[in-house]
Scaffold this motif. Structure first.
Motif, PDB file in Angstrom:
ATOM      1  N   HIS A  19      -4.529   8.946   4.951  1.00  0.00           N
ATOM      2  CA  HIS A  19      -3.798   8.129   3.983  1.00  0.00           C
ATOM      3  C   HIS A  19      -3.570   8.941   2.720  1.00  0.00           C
ATOM      4  CE1 HIS A  19      -5.125   4.944   6.671  1.00  0.00           C
ATOM      5  NE2 HIS A  19      -6.379   5.247   6.405  1.00  0.00           N
ATOM      6  N   ASP A  23      -2.137   2.786  -2.083  1.00  0.00           N
ATOM      7  CA  ASP A  23      -0.810   2.217  -1.847  1.00  0.00           C
ATOM      8  C   ASP A  23      -0.386   2.415  -0.397  1.00  0.00           C
ATOM      9  OD1 ASP A  23      -0.361   1.278  -4.409  1.00  0.00           O
ATOM     10  OD2 ASP A  23       0.536   3.157  -5.100  1.00  0.00           O
ATOM     11  N   ASP A  24      -0.677   3.584   0.146  1.00  0.00           N
ATOM     12  CA  ASP A  24      -0.327   3.896   1.526  1.00  0.00           C
ATOM     13  C   ASP A  24      -1.050   2.952   2.494  1.00  0.00           C
ATOM     14  OD1 ASP A  24       0.763   5.312   3.701  1.00  0.00           O
ATOM     15  OD2 ASP A  24      -0.929   6.702   3.764  1.00  0.00           O
ATOM     16  N   GLU A  27       0.488  -0.537   2.245  1.00  0.00           N
ATOM     17  CA  GLU A  27       1.799  -0.630   2.891  1.00  0.00           C
ATOM     18  C   GLU A  27       1.670  -0.638   4.407  1.00  0.00           C
ATOM     19  OE1 GLU A  27       4.800  -1.339   1.689  1.00  0.00           O
ATOM     20  OE2 GLU A  27       3.601  -1.708  -0.107  1.00  0.00           O
ATOM     21  N   LYS A  28       0.754   0.158   4.960  1.00  0.00           N
ATOM     22  CA  LYS A  28       0.530   0.143   6.410  1.00  0.00           C
ATOM     23  C   LYS A  28       0.035  -1.229   6.857  1.00  0.00           C
ATOM     24  CE  LYS A  28      -0.567   5.073   6.756  1.00  0.00           C
ATOM     25  NZ  LYS A  28      -1.681   6.062   6.769  1.00  0.00           N
ATOM     26  N   ARG A  30       0.592  -4.150   5.235  1.00  0.00           N
ATOM     27  CA  ARG A  30       1.672  -5.122   5.045  1.00  0.00           C
ATOM     28  C   ARG A  30       2.697  -5.025   6.179  1.00  0.00           C
ATOM     29  NH1 ARG A  30       3.645  -8.410   1.230  1.00  0.00           N
ATOM     30  NH2 ARG A  30       1.909  -7.902  -0.148  1.00  0.00           N
ATOM     31  N   ALA A  31       2.913  -3.840   6.699  1.00  0.00           N
ATOM     32  CA  ALA A  31       3.865  -3.665   7.800  1.00  0.00           C
ATOM     33  C   ALA A  31       3.436  -4.425   9.047  1.00  0.00           C
ATOM     34  CB  ALA A  31       4.035  -2.183   8.119  1.00  0.00           C
ATOM     35  N   LYS A  35      -1.636  -8.979   4.496  1.00  0.00           N
ATOM     36  CA  LYS A  35      -1.093  -8.986   3.132  1.00  0.00           C
ATOM     37  C   LYS A  35      -2.142  -9.175   2.039  1.00  0.00           C
ATOM     38  CE  LYS A  35       3.226 -10.797   5.019  1.00  0.00           C
ATOM     39  NZ  LYS A  35       4.150 -11.955   5.068  1.00  0.00           N
ATOM     40  N   ARG A  57      -4.851  -5.153  -8.436  1.00  0.00           N
ATOM     41  CA  ARG A  57      -3.800  -5.329  -7.429  1.00  0.00           C
ATOM     42  C   ARG A  57      -3.765  -6.791  -7.003  1.00  0.00           C
ATOM     43  NH1 ARG A  57      -2.129  -0.652  -4.743  1.00  0.00           N
ATOM     44  NH2 ARG A  57      -3.182   1.222  -5.498  1.00  0.00           N
ATOM     45  N   SER A 224      -4.919  -2.512   8.448  1.00  0.00           N
ATOM     46  CA  SER A 224      -3.808  -2.920   9.307  1.00  0.00           C
ATOM     47  C   SER A 224      -4.281  -3.326  10.695  1.00  0.00           C
ATOM     48  CB  SER A 224      -2.766  -1.795   9.426  1.00  0.00           C
ATOM     49  OG  SER A 224      -3.271  -0.712  10.188  1.00  0.00           O
TER      50      SER A 224
END
Length: 264
Positions: A19, A23-24, A27-28, A30-31, A35, A57, A224
């Motif tokens: 990673h 943030d990375d 985002e992984k 959230r994809a 969430k 955050r 994720s």
């Protein structure tokens, strides 16, 4: 769909090769419809470092506590109370008992005293406790009863016990969280317990970077992958993934007193 990773160690992920940043990781996640996540501390210096790494955050909340295997060097009980009072902290822990690696009487006493203190602070601050237990079933249940942990509530995270233990925890008002272990081939007893736990007491987690679920075994775990836990558990429970997602997200909101607007 909205999934929550109710227990991960964001500060322990591989930011060198897997990673590029928090943030990375976010985002992984959230994809794959993950969430929100609860970043869990295991020491007080670790909590401070974790909070600095992650920063404020909207999709991350914190716990504050000392893992039972990290207490031999000692820590300041008052410092725990002060740090845990922060509004970003929604839970105490992870705390609990682990007799697998430590078996000396003085070690067990230290663990028990620390566990009791976390519960007392949780009751004072009205913040639930995140409980770790390994080879310490009866002492864990006894202390939860004696310290009236039901007043602040809590969750037995990464549940690996049997259906009877689940029943006792449910009677105490606790939630039960399942990790990637439920996907392991030899985990039928755990799946039986998962079938027993009612939908309104169920949580899902990764415990990342540990306990990577099938089909990602051999890789480092990450938030994720709680999607894979959810998909598997939905089959075990005989419900749709959407139904399990809604239930576990609502349960998370209720247990940790997090405004449902943050989880929508």
């Amino acid at each position: 769909m909205f999934l929550v990773d109710s227990h991960c160690h964001l500060d322990s992920l591989d930011y060198q090769t897997l990673h590029t940043s928090v943030d990375d990781v976010v985002e992984k996640a959230r994809a794959r419809d993950v969430k929100f996540m609860l970043a869990v501390a295991t020491t007080l210096p670790g909590y401070r470092a974790m909070a600095d790494l992650i920063g404020p955050r909207p999709e991350v909340a914190f716990s504050c506590g000392v893992h039972p295997l990290n207490i031999e060097e000692g820590y300041d009980f008052e410092e725990l109370r002060i740090l845990a009072a922060d509004s970003r902290v929604v839970a105490m822990g992870e705390t609990g008992l682990d007799y697998f690696y430590q078996k000396e009487d003085f070690q067990l006493k230290l663990q028990q005293d620390s566990f009791r203190h976390h519960i007392r602070v949780g009751r004072e601050l009205n913040k639930p406790v995140i409980v770790h237990t390994r080879d310490a079933r009866q002492d864990t249940l006894d202390i939860l009863r004696e310290e009236q942990a039901g007043e602040c509530g809590g969750v037995l995270h990464c549940f690996t016990e049997d259906k009877n233990t689940a029943k006792v925890l449910l009677d105490l008002g606790f939630y039960i969280s399942f990790s990637g272990i439920v996907t392991f081939r030899n985990a039928e007893q755990l799946r039986e317990a998962a079938r027993y736990v009612p939908m309104d007491r169920l949580l899902i987690e990764t415990d990342s970077p540990y306990l990577t679920p099938v089909p990602h075994r051999g890789k480092e775990n990450q938030p994720s992958y709680v999607r894979d836990v959810a998909e598997y558990l939905a089959v075990v429970k005989g419900v749709s993934l959407d139904t399990l997602a809604v239930a576990t997200t609502e349960n998370f909101s209720r247990l940790f007193h997090i405004d449902s607007a943050r989880l929508a």
